[in-house]
Design an enzyme around this catalytic site. Sequence first.
Site: not given
Ligand code: CMP
Length: 140
Positions: A10, A50, A58, A86, A92, A113, A116, A127
């Site tokens: 990211k 998404y 969020f 994963r 996450t 984070n 993805h 995707e």
């Molecule tokens: P990603 O693997 O990119 O898939 C969805 C993303 O949403 C996840 O990583 C996080 O960066 C974000 N995400 C998921 N849950 C939350 C949450 N509760 N609050 C903020 N961001 C979230």
Amino acid sequence: MIERTLVLVKPSGVARGLIGEVISRMERRGLTIKVARLLVVTPEMAARHYAEHKGKGFYDELVEHITSGPIFAMVVEGPSAVKVVRRMMGATNPLEADPGTVRGDFGLDMRRNVVHSADSLESAEREIAIFFPEGGELRT
Ligand code: CMP
């Protein structure tokens, strides 16, 4: 079974110079990078990627982050690649991710984070089509 999956570094991961770290970990694990691309995600691509999170609290922040700068997208192949990747990326939420995982070692918060990765073979194909509309195969 040999699978292919989608991995994104990211914007925060790219800005922090973590592309090589993520690639290196996957290569050392025996996974193969089939095709890769540095790109800026458009709002339309972010909305497709998404879609399952639309309406959540969020969501706007998520789209804002993924479109905020270049990402590095990869199609990664190997035995049970979806699950293996994963597990390597970790939970996450970086606060819950185990040390030794990418998010456990480098993640800052839910939004930043670092990576993805697709959560199923079906998501992977959906995707891959977003980030590699030509099919996710190397062309000669
Ligand atoms: P990603 O693997 O990119 O898939 C969805 C993303 O949403 C996840 O990583 C996080 O960066 C974000 N995400 C998921 N849950 C939350 C949450 N509760 N609050 C903020 N961001 C979230």
